[in-house]
Scaffold this active site. Structure first.
Site, PDB file in Angstrom:
ATOM      1  N   CYS A  60      53.545  42.964  31.410  1.00  0.00           N
ATOM      2  CA  CYS A  60      53.715  41.881  32.195  1.00  0.00           C
ATOM      3  C   CYS A  60      53.867  40.724  31.202  1.00  0.00           C
ATOM      4  O   CYS A  60      53.483  39.569  31.664  1.00  0.00           O
ATOM      5  CB  CYS A  60      52.445  41.887  33.219  1.00  0.00           C
ATOM      6  SG  CYS A  60      50.917  42.346  32.611  1.00  0.00           S
ATOM      7  N   GLN A  87      43.543  43.263  38.621  1.00  0.00           N
ATOM      8  CA  GLN A  87      43.754  44.582  38.784  1.00  0.00           C
ATOM      9  C   GLN A  87      42.559  45.368  39.411  1.00  0.00           C
ATOM     10  O   GLN A  87      42.823  46.570  39.745  1.00  0.00           O
ATOM     11  CB  GLN A  87      43.985  45.656  37.072  1.00  0.00           C
ATOM     12  CG  GLN A  87      45.056  44.852  36.374  1.00  0.00           C
ATOM     13  CD  GLN A  87      46.388  45.275  36.713  1.00  0.00           C
ATOM     14  OE1 GLN A  87      46.713  46.224  37.733  1.00  0.00           O
ATOM     15  NE2 GLN A  87      47.372  44.801  36.045  1.00  0.00           N
ATOM     16  N   SER A 118      45.998  37.730  41.642  1.00  0.00           N
ATOM     17  CA  SER A 118      47.569  37.528  41.770  1.00  0.00           C
ATOM     18  C   SER A 118      48.092  38.496  42.832  1.00  0.00           C
ATOM     19  O   SER A 118      47.728  39.517  43.035  1.00  0.00           O
ATOM     20  CB  SER A 118      47.935  37.856  40.335  1.00  0.00           C
ATOM     21  OG  SER A 118      49.497  37.864  40.299  1.00  0.00           O
ATOM     22  N   THR A 137      52.303  20.619  45.277  1.00  0.00           N
ATOM     23  CA  THR A 137      52.277  20.756  46.552  1.00  0.00           C
ATOM     24  C   THR A 137      52.177  22.203  46.988  1.00  0.00           C
ATOM     25  O   THR A 137      52.693  23.126  45.832  1.00  0.00           O
ATOM     26  CB  THR A 137      54.032  20.674  46.799  1.00  0.00           C
ATOM     27  OG1 THR A 137      54.194  18.956  46.359  1.00  0.00           O
ATOM     28  CG2 THR A 137      54.143  20.900  48.322  1.00  0.00           C
TER      29      THR A 137
HETATM   30  N1  PLP Z   1      45.306  39.394  34.358  1.00  0.00           N
HETATM   31  C1  PLP Z   1      45.552  40.900  34.206  1.00  0.00           C
HETATM   32  C2  PLP Z   1      44.583  41.752  34.041  1.00  0.00           C
HETATM   33  C3  PLP Z   1      47.032  41.145  34.463  1.00  0.00           C
HETATM   34  O1  PLP Z   1      47.152  42.692  34.495  1.00  0.00           O
HETATM   35  C4  PLP Z   1      47.817  40.232  34.569  1.00  0.00           C
HETATM   36  C5  PLP Z   1      49.397  40.514  34.931  1.00  0.00           C
HETATM   37  O2  PLP Z   1      50.314  39.938  34.537  1.00  0.00           O
HETATM   38  C6  PLP Z   1      47.600  38.886  34.763  1.00  0.00           C
HETATM   39  C7  PLP Z   1      46.256  38.400  34.423  1.00  0.00           C
HETATM   40  C8  PLP Z   1      48.492  37.638  34.795  1.00  0.00           C
HETATM   41  O3  PLP Z   1      48.935  37.403  36.342  1.00  0.00           O
HETATM   42  P1  PLP Z   1      49.912  36.525  36.728  1.00  0.00           P
HETATM   43  O4  PLP Z   1      51.312  37.380  36.551  1.00  0.00           O
HETATM   44  O5  PLP Z   1      49.831  36.391  38.251  1.00  0.00           O
HETATM   45  O6  PLP Z   1      49.923  35.409  36.079  1.00  0.00           O
END
Ligand code: PLP
Length: 373
Positions: A320, A183, A203, A239
């Site tokens: 998420c 974030q 990410s 890959t």
């Molecule tokens: N860490 C944080 C602070 C996040 O907000 C998220 C979001 O989902 C993740 C890790 C996981 O990321 P990803 O969806 O790329 O696995």
């Protein structure tokens, strides 16, 4: 779908058109496996290394310290699972407000014989003195995110790493400092080398890049648990997803070039509006401008659905993951917010494409929907 009404950018963002275009071109022009030794394979490998160098120079790190993964969750897993390799188990410090991608490792680590200590984050903010007290000669790993995904609070990582380095000297042993930077990327200014962390996760889909692609920064290589096909110098087998890597690199540049003052301004206006109307705001004043979390009198999932019916999309949790609301509530509880604010907490999160007029409309709608409760 367009950006109109979309205020759930901390969960995921909408792809930049230019990113999609870039991905299409790279898919068409570099279809071969970068590990193949024939001409198209070598071209794909060349492109991969060109993208790595470009990406790394943006982060002001050496290309050899950057590894591409399938997302931040995998980047985090690579680092944490590598500790399962160590013969002598010890202590691991994990903040109480880490994303599940980190905290879900706790039971596995405990089962493997590690002692886990949770670091408090009162109102979302970690006290460096608290960390200092917890570090003893048995600590092997410390996991502390830069920006929290639920309320946007920012941690003093540089000070915490410098305390850790002092402790390393005192105890004469290495302590791995890992920061989840998902974030933070492109949203707040930071430098990995200045922070001096040993590892960090990123990410693409949080910065209008594609889903399913992430990155891992490692100051020095580690002994990973799953070596698989040996790609990414043995750190992440499989890959390489060249099209998505090119999309991530493009998004990084586009997002970084955006005007951060615009988002600061929108956030401040909404904060002032909600304060004036008497809402409880959980995001500290020093939080990332991309996240504004507040509590209303309505259960958050009820309000989220009401707003959705009107074409406004916010989050009733850190959406998420599955059962996002329950998980966000746990984090809010761990932050020590009063129980009265927990179930009514909503998160509004912005992107560079957020429209100010629409953001103010949303704020007014939240006020109208909740004022009689
Ligand atoms: N860490 C944080 C602070 C996040 O907000 C998220 C979001 O989902 C993740 C890790 C996981 O990321 P990803 O969806 O790329 O696995």
């Amino acid at each position: 779908m367009t950006e109109s009404g979309y205020f759930d950018n901390a969960a995921t963002t909408l792809l930049y058109d230019a990113v999609l275009q870039e991905m299409l071109e790279v898919s068409k022009n570099y279809p071969a496996n970068p590990s193949a030794v024939h001409y198209p394979g070598l071209k794909a490998k060349e492109k991969l290394e060109e993208l790595r160098s470009d990406f790394a120079s943006f982060l002001k790190i050496k290309p050899e310290t950057l590894y591409f993964t399938s997302g931040a969750t995998e980047s985090i897993s690579i680092v944490i699972s590598s500790f399962l390799n160590s013969l002598k188990k010890g202590k691991i410090i994990i903040s109480e407000i880490e994303h599940e991608a980190v905290s879900s490792w706790i039971s596995t680590l405990k089962d493997a014989g590690f002692e886990i200590t949770r670091l408090k984050a009162n109102k979302g903010l970690i006290n460096t003195g608290d960390l200092e007290k917890l570090i003893d000669k048995d600590v092997r790993l410390i996991c502390i995110q830069i920006v929290n995904n639920v309320i946007g609070s920012i941690q003093p990582i540089k000070e915490m790493v410098s305390i850790t380095r002092e402790k390393e000297k005192e105890f004469g042993r290495k302590i791995f400092f890992f920061s989840d930077a998902v974030q933070a990327l492109c949203k707040i200014p930071f430098s990995l080398t200045e922070l001096d962390v040993d590892g960090a996760s990123f990410s693409a889909h949080k910065i209008k890049g594609p889903k399913g692609i992430g990155a891992l920064y490692l100051k020095n290589p580690i002994n990973v648990l799953a070596k698989a096909g040996g790609q990414e110098k043995g750190i992440r087998g499989g890959t390489e997803n060249l099209a998505s890597i090119s999309g991530f690199n493009k998004a990084l540049k586009l997002y970084s070039a955006e005007n951060r003052d615009k988002i600061n301004n929108i956030n401040s206006k909404l904060r002032a509006f909600f304060e004036e109307k008497g809402f409880f705001i959980l995001s500290p004043l020093t939080a990332s401008p991309y996240i504004l979390t507040l509590s209303t009198k309505l259960p958050s999932e009820v309000l989220t659905r009401m707003l959705s019916d009107e074409g406004f999309y916010i989050s009733s949790g850190s959406a998420c993951s599955n059962n996002a609301k329950g998980k966000a509530e746990k984090i809010i509880q761990a932050m020590g917010f009063p129980p009265s604010v927990q179930s009514g907490t909503i998160r509004i999160s912005f992107s560079p494409c957020t429209d100010e007029k629409e953001a103010l409309q949303l704020a007014n709608l939240i006020y109208q929907k909740t004022k009689d409760f």
